[in-house]
Design a protein around this motif. Structure first.
Motif, PDB file in Angstrom:
ATOM      1  N   PRO A 297      42.332  98.726 -12.111  1.00  0.00           N
ATOM      2  CA  PRO A 297      41.272  98.836 -11.103  1.00  0.00           C
ATOM      3  C   PRO A 297      39.883  98.692 -11.705  1.00  0.00           C
ATOM      4  O   PRO A 297      39.683  98.830 -12.920  1.00  0.00           O
ATOM      5  N   ALA A 298      38.912  98.404 -10.831  1.00  0.00           N
ATOM      6  CA  ALA A 298      37.495  98.360 -11.211  1.00  0.00           C
ATOM      7  C   ALA A 298      36.683  98.903 -10.045  1.00  0.00           C
ATOM      8  O   ALA A 298      37.070  98.752  -8.879  1.00  0.00           O
ATOM      9  N   GLU A 303      33.465 104.810 -13.646  1.00  0.00           N
ATOM     10  CA  GLU A 303      34.251 104.164 -14.685  1.00  0.00           C
ATOM     11  C   GLU A 303      35.649 103.840 -14.157  1.00  0.00           C
ATOM     12  O   GLU A 303      36.160 104.484 -13.232  1.00  0.00           O
ATOM     13  N   SER A 304      36.263 102.818 -14.752  1.00  0.00           N
ATOM     14  CA  SER A 304      37.571 102.351 -14.324  1.00  0.00           C
ATOM     15  C   SER A 304      38.303 101.800 -15.531  1.00  0.00           C
ATOM     16  O   SER A 304      37.707 101.551 -16.590  1.00  0.00           O
ATOM     17  N   THR A 305      39.579 101.554 -15.363  1.00  0.00           N
ATOM     18  CA  THR A 305      40.376 101.046 -16.487  1.00  0.00           C
ATOM     19  C   THR A 305      39.880  99.676 -16.933  1.00  0.00           C
ATOM     20  O   THR A 305      39.655  99.439 -18.123  1.00  0.00           O
ATOM     21  N   ALA A 327      28.913  98.412 -14.720  1.00  0.00           N
ATOM     22  CA  ALA A 327      30.154  98.222 -13.979  1.00  0.00           C
ATOM     23  C   ALA A 327      30.054  97.108 -12.941  1.00  0.00           C
ATOM     24  O   ALA A 327      31.075  96.543 -12.533  1.00  0.00           O
ATOM     25  N   GLY A 328      28.835  96.773 -12.514  1.00  0.00           N
ATOM     26  CA  GLY A 328      28.667  95.705 -11.528  1.00  0.00           C
ATOM     27  C   GLY A 328      29.026  94.325 -12.033  1.00  0.00           C
ATOM     28  O   GLY A 328      29.102  93.375 -11.242  1.00  0.00           O
ATOM     29  N   GLN A 329      29.258  94.182 -13.344  1.00  0.00           N
ATOM     30  CA  GLN A 329      29.717  92.887 -13.860  1.00  0.00           C
ATOM     31  C   GLN A 329      31.105  92.528 -13.332  1.00  0.00           C
ATOM     32  O   GLN A 329      31.475  91.351 -13.313  1.00  0.00           O
ATOM     33  N   LEU A 330      31.883  93.513 -12.935  1.00  0.00           N
ATOM     34  CA  LEU A 330      33.240  93.286 -12.425  1.00  0.00           C
ATOM     35  C   LEU A 330      33.221  93.415 -10.911  1.00  0.00           C
ATOM     36  O   LEU A 330      32.862  94.472 -10.374  1.00  0.00           O
TER      37      LEU A 330
END
Length: 492
Positions: A297-298, A303-305, A327-330
């Motif tokens: 997940p993202a 935070e995410s895996t 995190a917005g890159q994903l």
């Protein structure tokens, strides 16, 4: 005997692979081609026609764009930073040296192995020319190109980007020596720089610009030059009408600006060409790049895996103490099973590069504290390679943050203690950080631009690091490490 000759100049800029706009642009060009004799019509593109966030461009390494440009009928083009900094020299040689039916102009770029003592740009690549004289309707048009001089980035790819104003002055002088009547700068520098160019480099008659996505619905005048620009994404086409006195060898009238392209009927032949290229790109991008044992997940807000895996990849790639990325890159997570190149592009589309730096602990702390606030995480940002939607929180590797409630009414939390490895973060210590080039422009979390010894790592994109991680035999252990939280509640 004096004769006044009328010309039309059409120009585009910053299409960024919005292929949906290109058939409408071709229709507008065709309308002027029916109205105007061919010897009195000029057509230019001012850079960033390509954007590797689009599958048509990524799946053909820009060949789809050059096919479209050939079919549209450009007389010359300038490479923007999205061409020069996201494609390796070998790909540019194939695109511009063999495929393009138009000359490519830039006076302030050369290969680093080329002779740097001549003062000439456009060296060391067969396709690259600093200037060009086009004779149309008895008038000699002198053209030269300029591109944004992101020299630290270009050097990593074997180029040298030089001062555009010095290059411009040199090209104006050479074009006058070569008998140019009208001098046009094709400038992928941005509006403020175009105005400076017009005001400080004598002899330029017209500046056609791009890079900052500015739209000039009417031509500007600065210094002795007119300035035009056509916005972004193909929303407009620049149209300049010139009247030139052939005896006096000067412009006697210059008017125009940019016309809205949204209502034009798409050219069916170009639309069909784009679909053929898109089909080939989709086939190329269907290749499997990794197989995942479980879903990753993202989430931009936490935070995410998958996000932690990206921070881990940056730390490894840069041999750093800490990995850090927003995190917005994903844009999404990845399901279990096979992952194709197209899926990875959709998840991580930004043409953003890794970089390493030394960053003081206090600057790192400031960025993490800012990332704890929802207003920062939800901020929409544009440009500097970012193709996401919101900034997102900061993802970390090599660091752990203990958080505390920020107040009884808020869901946000605040920073308690920060650890690098097992040691408390030292505000005065300099840490080796693996991160992204976007932060060095003070975009997102400004304190992350306070580093020293910055090294940009091209040509890799973030998705290249992610693909390498996902295809690694070590992925299982890395997933387990990525699932361990970096943000933990402080013990009461």
């Amino acid at each position: 005997m004096s004769e006044i000759v009328d010309f039309v100049i059409l120009h585009t800029n910053d299409l960024h692979s919005v292929f949906e706009s290109m058939p409408r642009i071709r229709s507008i060009f065709a309308a002027y081609e029916r109205e105007q004799p061919p010897e009195r019509l000029l057509r230019f593109d001012i850079g960033d026609h390509m954007d590797r966030m689009r599958i048509e461009t990524e799946g053909t390494m820009g060949a789809a764009n050059v096919d479209v440009m050939n079919a549209t009928g450009y007389d010359a083009a300038v490479p923007g930073n999205n061409e020069g900094l996201t494609l390796p020299a070998e790909a540019l040689e194939e695109l511009y040296g063999r495929q393009a039916a138009f000359p490519v102009l830039v006076a302030n770029l050369r290969r680093t192995e080329a002779d740097s003592d001549s003062g000439e740009g456009g060296e060391g690549a067969s396709w690259l020319r600093p200037r060009l004289v086009l004779e149309r309707g008895g008038v000699r048009f002198g053209l030269f190109g300029l591109t944004a001089a992101f020299d630290p980035f270009y050097r990593e790819l074997g180029w040298r980007a030089t001062d555009p104003f010095e290059a411009a002055a040199a090209q104006v002088a050479r074009l006058r020596e070569e008998g140019a009547d009208v001098i046009i700068a094709l400038s992928h520098l941005g509006l403020s720089q175009d105005r400076r160019l017009a005001e400080t480099v004598p002899g330029i008659d017209l500046v056609l610009g791009g890079h900052t996505h500015h739209l000039l619905e009417r031509l500007e005048r600065a210094g002795g030059a007119y300035i035009g620009a056509a916005g972004k994404f193909g929303s407009h086409v620049g149209v300049v009408r010139l009247a030139v006195d052939t005896a006096a060898r000067r412009i006697v009238r210059c008017e125009g600006g940019a016309v809205d392209a949204s209502s034009a009927e798409p050219d069916p032949a170009l639309a069909a060409l784009i679909e053929r290229r898109a089909s080939a790109a989709r086939a190329s991008m269907a290749r499997v790049v990794a197989r995942l044992p479980r879903a990753l997940p993202a989430d931009p807000d936490r935070e995410s895996t998958l996000g932690n895996l990206l921070a881990m990849a940056l730390r490894r790639h840069c041999d750093a103490d800490i990995g850090i990325v927003n995190a917005g890159q994903l844009l999404a997570g990845l399901p279990a099973g096979p992952v194709t190149a197209a899926e990875l592009l959709a998840v991580c589309p930004s043409p953003i590069n890794p970089c390493s730096m030394l960053l003081r602990g206090a600057s790192l702390r400031e960025a993490i504290e800012e990332a704890m606030a929802s207003a920062s995480r939800e901020r929409e940002i544009r440009g500097f390679g970012f193709r996401g939607k919101v900034l997102g929180t900061l993802l970390l590797d090599g660091a752990t943050v203990e958080t505390l409630p920020s107040g009884p009414e808020r869901g946000d939390r605040r920073v308690g203690s920060i650890y690098v490895g097992a040691e408390p973060l030292d505000d005065e210590r300099w840490y080796r950080v693996g991160t992204i080039d976007m932060f060095t422009f003070r975009i997102g979390y400004p304190s992350l631009a306070d580093g020293t010894e910055i090294t940009f790592r091209l040509p890799e994109f973030l998705r290249d690091l992610l693909a390498e991680s996902l295809a690694s035999p070590a992925l299982g252990g890395w997933i387990e490490a990525a699932e361990r939280p970096r943000y933990v509640e402080a013990r009461e």
